[in-house]
Design an enzyme around this catalytic site. Structure first.
Site, PDB file in Angstrom:
ATOM      1  N   LYS A  46       0.869  -1.603  -0.010  1.00 34.84           N
ATOM      2  CA  LYS A  46       0.251   0.160  -0.253  1.00 34.84           C
ATOM      3  C   LYS A  46       0.932   1.150  -0.145  1.00 34.84           C
ATOM      4  CE  LYS A  46      -3.750  -1.979   2.657  1.00 34.84           C
ATOM      5  NZ  LYS A  46      -3.379  -2.373   4.141  1.00 34.84           N
ATOM      6  N   GLU A 102       8.243   2.757  -5.437  1.00 30.40           N
ATOM      7  CA  GLU A 102       7.895   2.203  -4.237  1.00 30.40           C
ATOM      8  C   GLU A 102       8.270   2.851  -3.318  1.00 30.40           C
ATOM      9  OE1 GLU A 102       7.449  -0.135  -1.778  1.00 30.40           O
ATOM     10  OE2 GLU A 102       8.229  -1.735  -2.191  1.00 30.40           O
ATOM     11  N   ASP A 106      14.254  -0.957   1.465  1.00 24.09           N
ATOM     12  CA  ASP A 106      14.702  -0.699   2.796  1.00 24.09           C
ATOM     13  C   ASP A 106      15.548  -1.972   2.794  1.00 24.09           C
ATOM     14  OD1 ASP A 106      14.920  -1.271   5.499  1.00 24.09           O
ATOM     15  OD2 ASP A 106      13.314  -0.467   5.538  1.00 24.09           O
ATOM     16  N   VAL A 156      10.580   5.964  10.035  1.00 27.94           N
ATOM     17  CA  VAL A 156      10.034   7.034   9.040  1.00 27.94           C
ATOM     18  C   VAL A 156       8.369   7.014   9.041  1.00 27.94           C
ATOM     19  CG1 VAL A 156      11.987   8.151   8.309  1.00 27.94           C
ATOM     20  CG2 VAL A 156      10.515   6.063   7.086  1.00 27.94           C
ATOM     21  N   ASP A 162       3.511   3.540   6.932  1.00 26.25           N
ATOM     22  CA  ASP A 162       2.666   3.524   8.314  1.00 26.25           C
ATOM     23  C   ASP A 162       3.232   2.631   8.997  1.00 26.25           C
ATOM     24  OD1 ASP A 162       2.756   0.999   6.897  1.00 26.25           O
ATOM     25  OD2 ASP A 162       1.992   0.040   8.227  1.00 26.25           O
TER      26      ASP A 162
HETATM   27  C1  PRP Z   1       7.209  -1.458   3.248  1.00 28.40           C
HETATM   28  C2  PRP Z   1       7.447  -1.212   1.602  1.00 28.40           C
HETATM   29  C3  PRP Z   1       8.482  -1.671   0.285  1.00 28.40           C
HETATM   30  C4  PRP Z   1       8.849  -2.705   1.478  1.00 28.40           C
HETATM   31  C5  PRP Z   1      10.086  -1.937   1.830  1.00 28.40           C
HETATM   32  O1  PRP Z   1       6.147  -2.502   2.189  1.00 28.40           O
HETATM   33  O2  PRP Z   1       6.372   0.092   0.713  1.00 28.40           O
HETATM   34  O3  PRP Z   1       7.546  -1.864  -0.151  1.00 28.40           O
HETATM   35  O4  PRP Z   1       8.317  -2.922   2.763  1.00 28.40           O
HETATM   36  O5  PRP Z   1      10.970  -2.911   2.558  1.00 28.40           O
HETATM   37  P1  PRP Z   1      11.978  -4.144   2.105  1.00 28.40           P
HETATM   38  O6  PRP Z   1      13.190  -3.177   0.517  1.00 28.40           O
HETATM   39  O7  PRP Z   1      13.029  -4.752   3.278  1.00 28.40           O
HETATM   40  O8  PRP Z   1      11.340  -5.181   1.255  1.00 28.40           O
HETATM   41  P2  PRP Z   1       5.112  -2.982   3.773  1.00 28.40           P
HETATM   42  O9  PRP Z   1       5.446  -4.370   3.650  1.00 28.40           O
HETATM   43  O10 PRP Z   1       5.583  -2.626   5.198  1.00 28.40           O
HETATM   44  O11 PRP Z   1       3.362  -2.653   3.628  1.00 28.40           O
HETATM   45  P3  PRP Z   1       3.442  -1.616   2.951  1.00 28.40           P
HETATM   46  O12 PRP Z   1       4.060  -1.078   2.011  1.00 28.40           O
HETATM   47  O13 PRP Z   1       1.379  -2.067   2.636  1.00 28.40           O
HETATM   48  O14 PRP Z   1       2.571  -1.066   4.291  1.00 28.40           O
END
Ligand code: PRP
Length: 183
Positions: A46, A102, A106, A156, A162
């Site tokens: 999301k 994205e 991370d 953040v 979120d």
């Molecule tokens: C977050 C973000 C990326 C991912 C990055 O998504 O939106 O998709 O983490 O992290 P990574 O590089 O360690 O894979 P999250 O899984 O929190 O879901 P969301 O987008 O629904 O908040």
């Protein structure tokens, strides 16, 4: 005036004005890169929904939008970096030039998985745009082609990001107070 929700914010990391200025630059760079083509903007839900909305308007190319929703497995296998698709592509991407959008890069698990997935689905090219980049956390060899801001290893939120599904609607990027996520 500060909202009740904003009491949980320790500091503003990136203001609304800084976000819009940088997104304007990213939109311009993508316009140059894809002029004469018809790329498919592919938002990773999301977190990317706010950035996606601003980025596509900052890039006045003839283009399409698509979304995919993924999450990391929330069990013992999480550390393996496995990713689960919660909502899959709704169109054929064979031969398409993808611009993956994205909110944050991370560890790189999500994008490493998605890049392979989209290539097996027949994408012609993949360009990664990440609003935020946390290189200090990277465990997979993957980088953004276009990154908005490099951020330190802090918690953040805002502008789509979120904590426990909250704070996505804060219009800037802020750092969460540690006591909010402390056990
Ligand atoms: C977050 C973000 C990326 C991912 C990055 O998504 O939106 O998709 O983490 O992290 P990574 O590089 O360690 O894979 P999250 O899984 O929190 O879901 P969301 O987008 O629904 O908040």
């Amino acid at each position: 005036m500060k909202s009740e929700m904003e009491n949980d914010i320790l500091k503003v990391l990136i203001t609304e004005e800084e976000l819009q200025r940088r997104i304007g630059e990213l939109g311009g760079a993508l316009y140059e890169r894809f002029q004469g083509k018809r790329p498919l903007f592919l938002g990773v839900l999301k977190g990317s929904f706010v950035f996606m909305a601003d980025l596509v308007r900052a890039c006045q190319l003839r283009s399409d939008v698509e979304f995919i929703a993924v999450s990391s497995y929330e069990n013992a296998t999480a550390s393996s970096g496995r990713v689960k698709i919660n909502h899959d592509l709704q169109q054929d991407i064979t031969g398409r030039d993808l611009i993956i959008v994205e909110d944050i890069l991370d560890s790189g698990n999500t994008l490493a998985f998605l890049k392979d997935y989209f290539l097996t689905k027949g994408a012609a090219s993949i360009t990664i745009v990440a609003l935020l980049d946390k290189p200090s956390r990277r465990t997979k060899a993957i980088d953004a082609d276009f990154a908005g801001f490099e951020v330190p290893n802090e918690f953040v939120v805002g502008y789509g990001l979120d904590y426990c599904q909250h704070y996505r609607n804060i219009p800037y990027i802020g750092v969460l107070k540690p006591e909010v996520y402390a056990d």
